[in-house]
Design a protein around this motif. Structure first.
Motif, PDB file in Angstrom:
ATOM      1  N   UNK A 119     -39.699  50.818 -83.598  1.00 56.39           N
ATOM      2  CA  UNK A 119     -40.121  50.566 -84.987  1.00 56.39           C
ATOM      3  C   UNK A 119     -39.434  51.415 -86.063  1.00 56.39           C
ATOM      4  N   UNK A 120     -38.987  52.656 -85.777  1.00 59.28           N
ATOM      5  CA  UNK A 120     -38.324  53.406 -86.863  1.00 59.28           C
ATOM      6  C   UNK A 120     -37.116  52.673 -87.437  1.00 59.28           C
ATOM      7  N   UNK A 121     -36.550  51.723 -86.662  1.00 60.35           N
ATOM      8  CA  UNK A 121     -35.402  50.958 -87.184  1.00 60.35           C
ATOM      9  C   UNK A 121     -35.772  50.275 -88.505  1.00 60.35           C
ATOM     10  N   UNK A 122     -37.048  49.915 -88.663  1.00 62.46           N
ATOM     11  CA  UNK A 122     -37.445  49.129 -89.840  1.00 62.46           C
ATOM     12  C   UNK A 122     -37.304  49.914 -91.136  1.00 62.46           C
ATOM     13  N   UNK A 123     -37.759  51.157 -91.156  1.00 58.31           N
ATOM     14  CA  UNK A 123     -37.645  51.887 -92.426  1.00 58.31           C
ATOM     15  C   UNK A 123     -36.235  52.428 -92.637  1.00 58.31           C
ATOM     16  N   UNK A 124     -35.489  52.589 -91.532  1.00 56.15           N
ATOM     17  CA  UNK A 124     -34.117  53.100 -91.677  1.00 56.15           C
ATOM     18  C   UNK A 124     -33.160  52.013 -92.161  1.00 56.15           C
ATOM     19  N   UNK A 125     -33.577  50.763 -92.049  1.00 52.11           N
ATOM     20  CA  UNK A 125     -32.685  49.645 -92.410  1.00 52.11           C
ATOM     21  C   UNK A 125     -32.246  49.770 -93.871  1.00 52.11           C
ATOM     22  N   UNK A 126     -30.956  49.912 -94.075  1.00 52.89           N
ATOM     23  CA  UNK A 126     -30.421  49.950 -95.438  1.00 52.89           C
ATOM     24  C   UNK A 126     -30.560  51.281 -96.140  1.00 52.89           C
ATOM     25  N   UNK A 127     -31.112  52.299 -95.454  1.00 52.92           N
ATOM     26  CA  UNK A 127     -31.220  53.631 -96.079  1.00 52.92           C
ATOM     27  C   UNK A 127     -29.868  54.329 -95.981  1.00 52.92           C
ATOM     28  N   UNK A 128     -29.222  54.627 -97.108  1.00 52.83           N
ATOM     29  CA  UNK A 128     -27.914  55.273 -97.013  1.00 52.83           C
ATOM     30  C   UNK A 128     -28.024  56.794 -96.848  1.00 52.83           C
ATOM     31  N   UNK A 129     -26.873  57.464 -96.758  1.00 60.21           N
ATOM     32  CA  UNK A 129     -26.861  58.924 -96.660  1.00 60.21           C
ATOM     33  C   UNK A 129     -26.978  59.402 -95.228  1.00 60.21           C
ATOM     34  N   UNK A 130     -27.131  60.729 -95.108  1.00 57.87           N
ATOM     35  CA  UNK A 130     -27.094  61.389 -93.800  1.00 57.87           C
ATOM     36  C   UNK A 130     -28.499  61.782 -93.335  1.00 57.87           C
ATOM     37  N   UNK A 131     -28.560  62.199 -92.076  1.00 56.67           N
ATOM     38  CA  UNK A 131     -29.854  62.605 -91.512  1.00 56.67           C
ATOM     39  C   UNK A 131     -30.372  63.885 -92.201  1.00 56.67           C
ATOM     40  N   UNK A 132     -29.482  64.849 -92.443  1.00 58.31           N
ATOM     41  CA  UNK A 132     -29.914  66.089 -93.116  1.00 58.31           C
ATOM     42  C   UNK A 132     -30.507  65.781 -94.484  1.00 58.31           C
ATOM     43  N   UNK A 133     -29.828  64.905 -95.231  1.00 59.98           N
ATOM     44  CA  UNK A 133     -30.340  64.504 -96.553  1.00 59.98           C
ATOM     45  C   UNK A 133     -31.647  63.740 -96.426  1.00 59.98           C
ATOM     46  N   UNK A 134     -31.793  62.984 -95.335  1.00 57.11           N
ATOM     47  CA  UNK A 134     -33.044  62.243 -95.104  1.00 57.11           C
ATOM     48  C   UNK A 134     -34.215  63.186 -94.913  1.00 57.11           C
ATOM     49  N   UNK A 135     -33.980  64.283 -94.206  1.00 56.49           N
ATOM     50  CA  UNK A 135     -35.052  65.276 -94.000  1.00 56.49           C
ATOM     51  C   UNK A 135     -35.314  66.044 -95.294  1.00 56.49           C
ATOM     52  N   UNK A 136     -34.217  66.469 -95.957  1.00 49.45           N
ATOM     53  CA  UNK A 136     -34.381  67.240 -97.203  1.00 49.45           C
ATOM     54  C   UNK A 136     -35.192  66.444 -98.226  1.00 49.45           C
ATOM     55  N   UNK A 137     -34.959  65.109 -98.282  1.00 49.73           N
ATOM     56  CA  UNK A 137     -35.621  64.264 -99.280  1.00 49.73           C
ATOM     57  C   UNK A 137     -36.866  63.587 -98.720  1.00 49.73           C
ATOM     58  N   UNK A 138     -37.155  63.784 -97.431  1.00 51.11           N
ATOM     59  CA  UNK A 138     -38.190  62.976 -96.760  1.00 51.11           C
ATOM     60  C   UNK A 138     -38.032  61.507 -97.164  1.00 51.11           C
ATOM     61  N   UNK A 139     -36.829  61.000 -96.918  1.00 58.01           N
ATOM     62  CA  UNK A 139     -36.496  59.635 -97.342  1.00 58.01           C
ATOM     63  C   UNK A 139     -37.374  58.620 -96.619  1.00 58.01           C
ATOM     64  N   UNK A 140     -37.595  57.504 -97.283  1.00 54.25           N
ATOM     65  CA  UNK A 140     -38.415  56.467 -96.677  1.00 54.25           C
ATOM     66  C   UNK A 140     -38.588  55.287 -97.601  1.00 54.25           C
ATOM     67  N   UNK A 141     -39.480  54.415 -97.211  1.00 54.94           N
ATOM     68  CA  UNK A 141     -39.716  53.201 -98.003  1.00 54.94           C
ATOM     69  C   UNK A 141     -41.178  53.152 -98.451  1.00 54.94           C
ATOM     70  N   UNK A 142     -41.416  52.342 -99.489  1.00 56.03           N
ATOM     71  CA  UNK A 142     -42.761  52.252-100.040  1.00 56.03           C
ATOM     72  C   UNK A 142     -43.663  51.300 -99.270  1.00 56.03           C
TER      73      UNK A 142
END
Ligand SMILES: Cc1cc2nc3c(=O)[nH]c(=O)nc-3n(C[C@H](O)[C@H](O)[C@H](O)COP(=O)(O)OP(=O)(O)OC[C@H]3O[C@@H](n4cnc5c(N)ncnc54)[C@H](O)[C@@H]3O)c2cc1C
Length: 311
Positions: A119-142
């Motif tokens: 299931x994590x594939x779903x929120x990662x779909x189309x999310x740009x940038x790197x993994x480090x930036x994803x953690x720093x920003x707590x990237x995700x979808x609404x």
């Protein structure tokens, strides 16, 4: 290119006076005094130690998809991590464990979860940038899917911490995800430091339609977001109880433009570089949007985008 000794081999360490525009998704921004692009953890450590021992201030860049770099550039050293990429996968205790170097593109992680139909594939779909930036920003979808942010799939991070300026000492901290504080588009508890490696996991419970749903998510992004023009994703965080894009649209700001920076016609929370924009022009549009929305609705918009350099 200047070199410094790292272990037995001589490692290229940095370039001087390099434009950062090509390293950001808005394609704007001035020069860094120094730019290092390490490919390995050892090269990163050597670069951090070299700059720290000379008391040169550091700025970290991941994929550059959530930053506005000043036209006047960045004083000191920029460490861009996009070349420090690599993924290791292990099935253990009914979970898929994935270890990523910080510069690994999120799309690589998406591929891993897709392969296992998780299931994590779903929120990662189309999310740009790197993994480090994803953690720093707590990237995700609404959207109300689970998981929908990095904090739900992250187990631990490795972080390089620097000594006091002039010391040149670097040590590696291993931090469990539960010891971090995760919020809406930010994480805390690792600063000051550089995220080096991220450990993620998810139960090995395949979902049959995950590939179809990822395709739909990508199509939805294509239809709703101006992906054909340089942009930085959502410029403003959603104020509690509101959608920033809707507020901006309702204030009649779609299409508002200054010097090549334009509030997207397609998605009002996106500002696009429609050609020849500078960082100053983008900043002027941001400020105009903030002023107008405040005047018309009384609601303050705060940027999700991070300002880097000499503002
Ligand atoms: C088209 C588009 C769509 C987007 N959609 C979304 C979305 O749906 N959801 C979402 O959350 N975001 C979205 N974004 C924003 C952005 O992609 C995310 O915030 C992303 O996680 C940022 O990662 P990055 O590697 O590009 O970080 P950068 O932009 O390079 O950096 C962001 C911040 O993190 C810091 N940083 C980066 N890496 C490290 C590290 N290794 N160690 C320490 N600090 C570090 C930087 O110093 C900076 O402060 C979108 C962007 C675009 C262009």
């Amino acid at each position: 290119m200047t070199s410094a000794k790292s272990g037995d081999s001589t490692t290229p360490l940095f370039d001087r006076d390099v434009s950062l525009a090509s390293l950001t998704s808005w394609h704007v921004g001035g020069k860094a005094d120094f730019l290092a692009q390490p490919k390995t953890v050892d090269e990163l450590r050597a670069a951090l130690s070299w700059f720290n021992s000379r008391s040169i201030p550091l700025t970290i860049l991941g994929g550059g998809t959530n930053v506005l770099v000043s036209d006047r550039g960045v004083r000191g050293a920029v460490i861009a991590l996009g070349k420090m990429s690599g993924v290791a996968v292990e099935e253990r205790a009914k979970r898929l464990h994935v270890t990523c170097l910080a510069g690994t593109p999120k799309s690589e992680l998406l591929r891993v979860f897709l392969k296992y139909r998780l299931e994590p594939a779903l929120f990662l779909a189309g999310l740009p940038g790197d993994i480090g930036g994803g953690v720093a920003m707590n990237a995700g979808v609404g959207e109300m899917i689970k998981p929908r942010e990095f904090n739900e799939i992250t187990d631990w991070i490795d972080v390089f911490r620097m000594g006091a300026p002039g010391e040149g000492t670097i040590h590696l901290d291993h931090i469990q995800a539960e010891d971090l504080r995760w919020g809406y588009r930010h994480s805390e508890g690792w600063q000051p430091g550089v995220i080096v490696r991220v450990g993620l996991s998810w139960p090995l419970e395949p979902v049959d339609d995950v590939l179809v749903r990822v395709k739909h998510a990508n199509q939805a992004r294509l239809s709703k977001q101006p992906l054909d023009q340089p942009n930085c994703g959502s410029v403003f965080v959603n104020p509690p109880g509101h959608k920033a894009g809707k507020l901006i649209q309702d204030c009649g700001l779609k299409g508002f433009s200054l010097g090549g920076a334009q509030v997207s016609e397609k998605h009002a929370n996106f500002i696009v570089n429609s050609g020849g924009a500078t960082a100053d022009a983008i900043d002027s549009v941001i400020k105009h949007v903030q002023r107008t929305v405040l005047e018309k609705t009384g609601i303050e918009l705060h940027t999700e985008v991070i300002y880097l350099g000499d503002w």
